[in-house]
Design an enzyme around this catalytic site. Sequence first.
Site, PDB file in Angstrom:
ATOM      1  N   ASP A   1       0.837  -1.206   0.000  1.00 48.55           N
ATOM      2  CA  ASP A   1       0.000   0.000   0.000  1.00 48.55           C
ATOM      3  C   ASP A   1       0.872   1.256   0.000  1.00 48.55           C
ATOM      4  O   ASP A   1       2.014   1.221   0.456  1.00 48.55           O
ATOM      5  CB  ASP A   1      -0.877   0.040   1.271  1.00 48.55           C
ATOM      6  CG  ASP A   1      -2.038  -0.938   1.205  1.00 48.55           C
ATOM      7  OD1 ASP A   1      -2.264  -1.551   0.152  1.00 48.55           O
ATOM      8  OD2 ASP A   1      -2.725  -1.077   2.238  1.00 48.55           O
TER       9      ASP A   1
ATOM     10  N   ARG B   1      -1.197  -0.784  -8.678  1.00 50.02           N
ATOM     11  CA  ARG B   1      -2.555  -0.380  -8.306  1.00 50.02           C
ATOM     12  C   ARG B   1      -2.619   1.146  -8.340  1.00 50.02           C
ATOM     13  O   ARG B   1      -1.860   1.823  -7.646  1.00 50.02           O
ATOM     14  CB  ARG B   1      -2.891  -0.873  -6.896  1.00 50.02           C
ATOM     15  CG  ARG B   1      -4.275  -0.430  -6.436  1.00 50.02           C
ATOM     16  CD  ARG B   1      -4.459  -0.591  -4.936  1.00 50.02           C
ATOM     17  NE  ARG B   1      -4.352  -1.965  -4.516  1.00 50.02           N
ATOM     18  CZ  ARG B   1      -4.003  -2.323  -3.271  1.00 50.02           C
ATOM     19  NH1 ARG B   1      -3.702  -1.412  -2.370  1.00 50.02           N
ATOM     20  NH2 ARG B   1      -3.950  -3.591  -2.935  1.00 50.02           N
TER      21      ARG B   1
END
Length: 306
Positions: free
Chosen positions: A133, A183
């Site tokens: 992340d 992402r």
Amino acid sequence: MLRSTLLAAARSTAFRAAVESGPFDALVGRFVAGTTLDEAVAVARRITADRLVTVDHLGEDTTDRAQADANVAAYRALLHRLGDEGLADRVEVSVKLSAFGQRLPRDGEKIALESARQVCEAAAGVGTTVTVDMEDHTTTDATLAAVGDLRVDFPWAGAVLQSQLRRTEGDCRDLAGPGSRVRLCKGAYDEPESVAFRRAGEVDRSYVRCLGVLMAGQGLPMVATHDPRLVAIAQHLAQRAGRSTRDYELQMLYGVRPRAQSELAAEGQRVRVYLPYGTEWFGYFMRRLAERPANLAFFARSLVTR
Ligand code: FDA
């Protein structure tokens, strides 16, 4: 303005204590699968009937080495469990380097990287992948450097980029090579104008430019947004780049537009759900509230009735 206030409140220890003293109720449960591994695995199993999943063991901004090690142990247990339950082909994990001690004053970056490496080894052992992340902009360089290091031994290690940052189109170019998994999200942190676009339209236009780069590249673009307009643009750009629905993923958060998730999956799209669980849900939950004023009204009501 509201978003900045909420994200600032999320850093207040007193506010955190007041919110966490309440029960893990339906509002928190809308966004968080539960507090235990058993609960997370049960929800992941249900979702994998029609979608893919990435599980996040909640935790961030760890300032204590023992807690960082406990977070690594939790991920290893999670990965072993995914292997034992036969879910590893449809479920990967997402990690935050700050949960592994990135902010520790002594050797934080080194400790976090070594921890992420252990999680990647456990993931490789059961045949799944890890995506790292992205947190606030002060960590972007260090996090991308860590992903670069991880990719030497684990080429499938994924990165996250945030279209709200001015630098991101360039980062997309750097990361669009063969085998990469990127992402792309808008970004959930309150960033200064010096490094970030502050207006929604600018963030969206940056998102489209970044999508163009990733779709034209050779990696796997992971399109993380609930914004129907951006999903449609992603589908169009993928088609234009000659990508089939297998060659990119649409990703959404647990609890956000679940019907749209299932509809897209039924149309043959590869849809992955980001599924957080654990007791450290406060920071994640506050970011979800900040994204949508309507969520705040529910939250205010739930605080009054506690
Ligand atoms: P936007 O906020 O414009 O929302 C579009 C529409 O989606 C809204 O109109 C509403 O209908 C719905 N919606 C969005 N958020 C909602 C909410 N909380 N509650 C209810 N409805 C909502 N960020 C980050 O900084 N680092 C990261 O690593 C990640 N990782 C990540 C993974 C995945 C799979 C996703 C989907 C998102 C992230 N994010 C993230 C969060 C991301 O940056 C962003 O904050 C949210 O996805 C919200 O932005 P949207 O693109 O959905 O657009």
